[in-house]
Design a protein around this motif. Structure first.
Motif, PDB file in Angstrom:
ATOM      1  N   ALA A   1       0.889  -1.276  -0.125  1.00 50.42           N
ATOM      2  CA  ALA A   1      -0.143   0.083  -0.099  1.00 50.42           C
ATOM      3  C   ALA A   1       0.766   1.381   0.043  1.00 50.42           C
ATOM      4  O   ALA A   1       0.664   2.377  -0.590  1.00 50.42           O
ATOM      5  N   LEU A   2       1.764   1.241   0.728  1.00 54.74           N
ATOM      6  CA  LEU A   2       2.768   2.453   0.656  1.00 54.74           C
ATOM      7  C   LEU A   2       3.381   2.631  -0.542  1.00 54.74           C
ATOM      8  O   LEU A   2       3.835   3.804  -0.977  1.00 54.74           O
ATOM      9  N   GLU A   3       3.775   1.362  -1.322  1.00 54.76           N
ATOM     10  CA  GLU A   3       4.534   1.466  -2.414  1.00 54.76           C
ATOM     11  C   GLU A   3       3.473   2.204  -3.411  1.00 54.76           C
ATOM     12  O   GLU A   3       3.808   2.949  -4.345  1.00 54.76           O
ATOM     13  N   ALA A   4       2.402   1.502  -3.565  1.00 50.46           N
ATOM     14  CA  ALA A   4       1.128   2.199  -4.470  1.00 50.46           C
ATOM     15  C   ALA A   4       1.177   3.657  -4.206  1.00 50.46           C
ATOM     16  O   ALA A   4       0.694   4.563  -5.074  1.00 50.46           O
ATOM     17  N   ALA A   5       1.189   3.961  -2.879  1.00 46.75           N
ATOM     18  CA  ALA A   5       0.776   5.531  -2.584  1.00 46.75           C
ATOM     19  C   ALA A   5       1.843   6.428  -2.917  1.00 46.75           C
ATOM     20  O   ALA A   5       1.769   7.766  -3.511  1.00 46.75           O
ATOM     21  N   SER A   6       3.279   5.933  -2.858  1.00 47.52           N
ATOM     22  CA  SER A   6       4.363   6.566  -3.664  1.00 47.52           C
ATOM     23  C   SER A   6       4.118   6.773  -5.195  1.00 47.52           C
ATOM     24  O   SER A   6       4.224   7.929  -5.503  1.00 47.52           O
ATOM     25  N   TRP A   7       3.555   5.783  -5.800  1.00 46.60           N
ATOM     26  CA  TRP A   7       3.227   5.972  -7.377  1.00 46.60           C
ATOM     27  C   TRP A   7       2.061   7.006  -7.491  1.00 46.60           C
ATOM     28  O   TRP A   7       2.208   7.870  -8.536  1.00 46.60           O
ATOM     29  N   ALA A   8       1.114   6.832  -6.411  1.00 46.34           N
ATOM     30  CA  ALA A   8      -0.066   7.838  -6.595  1.00 46.34           C
ATOM     31  C   ALA A   8       0.623   9.214  -6.424  1.00 46.34           C
ATOM     32  O   ALA A   8      -0.082  10.203  -7.201  1.00 46.34           O
ATOM     33  N   LEU A   9       1.620   9.358  -5.722  1.00 45.25           N
ATOM     34  CA  LEU A   9       2.051  11.021  -5.603  1.00 45.25           C
ATOM     35  C   LEU A   9       2.613  11.092  -6.784  1.00 45.25           C
ATOM     36  O   LEU A   9       2.580  12.261  -7.242  1.00 45.25           O
ATOM     37  N   ALA A  10       3.547  10.282  -7.382  1.00 46.18           N
ATOM     38  CA  ALA A  10       4.088  10.589  -8.589  1.00 46.18           C
ATOM     39  C   ALA A  10       3.106  10.883  -9.697  1.00 46.18           C
ATOM     40  O   ALA A  10       3.320  11.863 -10.434  1.00 46.18           O
ATOM     41  N   ALA A  11       1.890  10.339  -9.642  1.00 46.07           N
ATOM     42  CA  ALA A  11       1.008  10.410 -10.612  1.00 46.07           C
ATOM     43  C   ALA A  11       0.528  11.780 -10.611  1.00 46.07           C
ATOM     44  O   ALA A  11       0.170  12.591 -11.525  1.00 46.07           O
ATOM     45  N   MET A  12       0.048  12.437  -9.171  1.00 40.50           N
ATOM     46  CA  MET A  12      -0.383  13.712  -8.930  1.00 40.50           C
ATOM     47  C   MET A  12       0.607  14.642  -9.372  1.00 40.50           C
ATOM     48  O   MET A  12       0.456  15.796 -10.136  1.00 40.50           O
ATOM     49  N   ILE A  13       1.935  14.557  -8.948  1.00 41.43           N
ATOM     50  CA  ILE A  13       2.803  15.502  -9.313  1.00 41.43           C
ATOM     51  C   ILE A  13       2.835  15.787 -10.996  1.00 41.43           C
ATOM     52  O   ILE A  13       2.963  16.854 -11.289  1.00 41.43           O
ATOM     53  N   GLY A  14       3.048  14.525 -11.544  1.00 42.09           N
ATOM     54  CA  GLY A  14       3.000  14.536 -13.103  1.00 42.09           C
ATOM     55  C   GLY A  14       2.030  15.427 -13.585  1.00 42.09           C
ATOM     56  O   GLY A  14       2.000  15.898 -14.564  1.00 42.09           O
ATOM     57  N   THR A  15       0.881  15.116 -13.248  1.00 47.78           N
ATOM     58  CA  THR A  15      -0.294  15.599 -13.640  1.00 47.78           C
ATOM     59  C   THR A  15      -0.329  17.140 -13.406  1.00 47.78           C
ATOM     60  O   THR A  15      -0.810  17.962 -14.358  1.00 47.78           O
ATOM     61  N   MET A  16      -0.006  17.573 -12.121  1.00 48.10           N
ATOM     62  CA  MET A  16       0.109  18.872 -11.731  1.00 48.10           C
ATOM     63  C   MET A  16       0.915  19.686 -12.612  1.00 48.10           C
ATOM     64  O   MET A  16       0.855  20.923 -13.057  1.00 48.10           O
ATOM     65  N   ARG A  17       2.271  19.066 -13.134  1.00 47.59           N
ATOM     66  CA  ARG A  17       3.224  19.688 -13.733  1.00 47.59           C
ATOM     67  C   ARG A  17       2.785  19.900 -15.143  1.00 47.59           C
ATOM     68  O   ARG A  17       2.832  21.159 -15.841  1.00 47.59           O
ATOM     69  N   GLU A  18       2.091  19.112 -15.720  1.00 45.76           N
ATOM     70  CA  GLU A  18       1.719  19.189 -17.286  1.00 45.76           C
ATOM     71  C   GLU A  18       0.652  20.068 -17.301  1.00 45.76           C
ATOM     72  O   GLU A  18       0.548  20.755 -18.107  1.00 45.76           O
ATOM     73  N   ALA A  19      -0.464  20.262 -16.377  1.00 46.48           N
ATOM     74  CA  ALA A  19      -1.633  21.213 -16.303  1.00 46.48           C
ATOM     75  C   ALA A  19      -0.955  22.516 -16.095  1.00 46.48           C
ATOM     76  O   ALA A  19      -1.800  23.471 -16.340  1.00 46.48           O
ATOM     77  N   LEU A  20       0.308  22.748 -15.857  1.00 44.02           N
ATOM     78  CA  LEU A  20       0.848  24.246 -15.831  1.00 44.02           C
ATOM     79  C   LEU A  20       0.716  24.684 -17.263  1.00 44.02           C
ATOM     80  O   LEU A  20       0.698  26.052 -17.207  1.00 44.02           O
ATOM     81  N   THR A  21       0.887  23.953 -18.326  1.00 41.38           N
ATOM     82  CA  THR A  21       1.031  24.483 -19.697  1.00 41.38           C
ATOM     83  C   THR A  21      -0.233  23.813 -20.601  1.00 41.38           C
ATOM     84  O   THR A  21      -0.016  24.099 -21.832  1.00 41.38           O
TER      85      THR A  21
ATOM     86  N   GLU B   1      -4.104   6.042 -17.870  1.00 46.55           N
ATOM     87  CA  GLU B   1      -3.763   4.912 -16.960  1.00 46.55           C
ATOM     88  C   GLU B   1      -3.306   5.561 -15.655  1.00 46.55           C
ATOM     89  O   GLU B   1      -3.562   5.274 -14.580  1.00 46.55           O
ATOM     90  N   ARG B   2      -2.380   6.839 -15.872  1.00 42.94           N
ATOM     91  CA  ARG B   2      -2.118   7.543 -14.644  1.00 42.94           C
ATOM     92  C   ARG B   2      -3.388   8.285 -13.990  1.00 42.94           C
ATOM     93  O   ARG B   2      -3.542   8.424 -12.859  1.00 42.94           O
ATOM     94  N   THR B   3      -4.185   8.753 -14.737  1.00 37.40           N
ATOM     95  CA  THR B   3      -5.438   9.357 -14.443  1.00 37.40           C
ATOM     96  C   THR B   3      -6.214   8.320 -13.524  1.00 37.40           C
ATOM     97  O   THR B   3      -6.896   8.494 -12.464  1.00 37.40           O
ATOM     98  N   ALA B   4      -6.308   6.825 -13.912  1.00 40.60           N
ATOM     99  CA  ALA B   4      -6.881   5.886 -13.183  1.00 40.60           C
ATOM    100  C   ALA B   4      -6.370   5.710 -11.932  1.00 40.60           C
ATOM    101  O   ALA B   4      -7.197   5.528 -10.690  1.00 40.60           O
ATOM    102  N   VAL B   5      -4.981   5.997 -11.657  1.00 40.51           N
ATOM    103  CA  VAL B   5      -4.531   5.936 -10.324  1.00 40.51           C
ATOM    104  C   VAL B   5      -4.904   7.273  -9.487  1.00 40.51           C
ATOM    105  O   VAL B   5      -5.127   6.757  -8.292  1.00 40.51           O
ATOM    106  N   LEU B   6      -5.123   8.297 -10.178  1.00 41.20           N
ATOM    107  CA  LEU B   6      -5.640   9.220  -9.376  1.00 41.20           C
ATOM    108  C   LEU B   6      -7.107   9.196  -8.940  1.00 41.20           C
ATOM    109  O   LEU B   6      -7.677   9.731  -7.822  1.00 41.20           O
TER     110      LEU B   6
END
Length: 328
Positions: A25-45, A57-62
């Motif tokens: 669960a902790l490992e999955a949570a780290s990937w969820a955090l990565a998905a969130m940050i990646g989405t936030m970065r791309e949404a800047l532009t 697939e990344r959105t499904a994680v979120l």
């Protein structure tokens, strides 16, 4: 087939509920955090709807962790992800990315507590740059939301005689933000790490006209000897050891001009046991201290400062404590 791990959940006072396979669960949570940050970065532009649709697939994680929901045939971001805009959004992404990189660094080679260097000496340049650039948001908030509410300060900083001290300037992002906001004032940034000051000089080279009103020097605030020199002193308390903070406060207060203001970044005491524990660990890794908002406010008042005020930032985030030097 093995059962899928239970999604982690945060509950006040109880920390994470991890299910039957906490490591997974902790490992999955780290990937969820990565998905969130990646989405936030791309949404800047790019439009956020396009970002979410482009990486399903990344959105499904979120979706799995509740940061994206489906409503009326479309995807909706959690309010904590969609409220930030402009410079605040950029700073939020930089801060989250810095935090994730620091966590990876701690896992790979734990940063030893270094009282002389505040723990930051062991971090790589990219982490230092991310962390430093995130502080530009604090500088913007100081200039636009806090300074106007502090008696007389905006007028002082609107003159060529206005002076600001940025303690622990890092890569000088906060100093530059203040210099841009107050185009007649001068900002002095001090730090104890030569390496971050080298990075700050590189950053200043691209800062345009504001760079000419920012001075950098290697200086331990606990050894500051300037008297009545600044109208505003910014002190990021969580990044100093308890001994360093105790030594620094009277020096920084003495450096205030009569009627000048000190603004101190503090961490509030969290009601959540996991957040408290993580806060203590990261504080130790970075040479921090046990001061929280209330203790800092009481300390400033006991030191003779007046008009103590508290300014929350984001929900659950740092609280800026401001206090004024007597007029004399």
């Amino acid at each position: 087939m093995p059962s899928e791990p239970t999604s982690p959940d945060v509950r006040p006072g109880s920390g994470l509920v991890l299910g039957d396979d906490p490591v997974a669960a902790l490992e999955a949570a780290s990937w969820a955090l990565a998905a969130m940050i990646g989405t936030m970065r791309e949404a800047l532009t790019a439009p956020v709807a396009d970002v979410l649709a482009t990486a399903p697939e990344r959105t499904a994680v979120l979706e799995a962790v509740g940061l994206v929901t489906r409503e009326h045939g479309g995807l909706t971001l959690h309010p904590s992800l969609r409220d930030a805009t402009g410079q605040t959004a950029v700073g939020a992404v930089e801060a989250k990315l810095s935090s994730l990189r620091q966590a990876v660094s701690a896992a790979a080679a734990p940063v030893a507590h270094d009282a002389a260097n505040g723990g930051w000496a062991g971090l790589d340049d990219e982490v230092l740059l991310n962390q430093g650039r995130a502080s530009a948001v604090t500088g913007h908030a100081l200039a636009t939301k806090i300074v106007p509410q502090l008696t007389g300060l905006a007028d002082r900083l609107g003159t060529a005689d206005g002076r600001i001290l940025d303690v622990g300037t890092g890569v000088a992002a906060l100093a530059v933000a203040l210099a841009r906001a107050f185009p007649r004032a001068h900002v002095v940034g001090i730090d104890i790490l030569d390496r971050v000051l080298d990075l700050a000089r590189i950053e200043l080279a691209g800062a345009g006209d504001a760079a000419g009103r920012v001075s950098l020097r290697r200086q331990d605030v606990a050894e500051l000897a300037e008297h009545a020199a600044y109208d505003l002193v910014w002190l990021p308390a969580p990044f100093l050891t308890e001994a360093a903070l105790s030594a620094a406060l009277p020096r920084a207060i003495d450096a205030l001009r009569p009627g000048g203001w000190m603004v101190v970044g503090t961490n509030p005491a969290s009601p959540d046991s996991l957040l408290r524990a993580v806060g203590r660990w990261t504080a130790v890794l970075h040479g921090g201290n046990s001061y929280d908002t209330e203790r800092m406010a009481a300390t400033l008042t006991a030191s003779g400062l007046r008009e103590t005020r508290r300014f929350p930032t984001v929900k659950g985030g740092p609280v800026l404590v401001a206090a004024r030097s007597p007029q004399g």
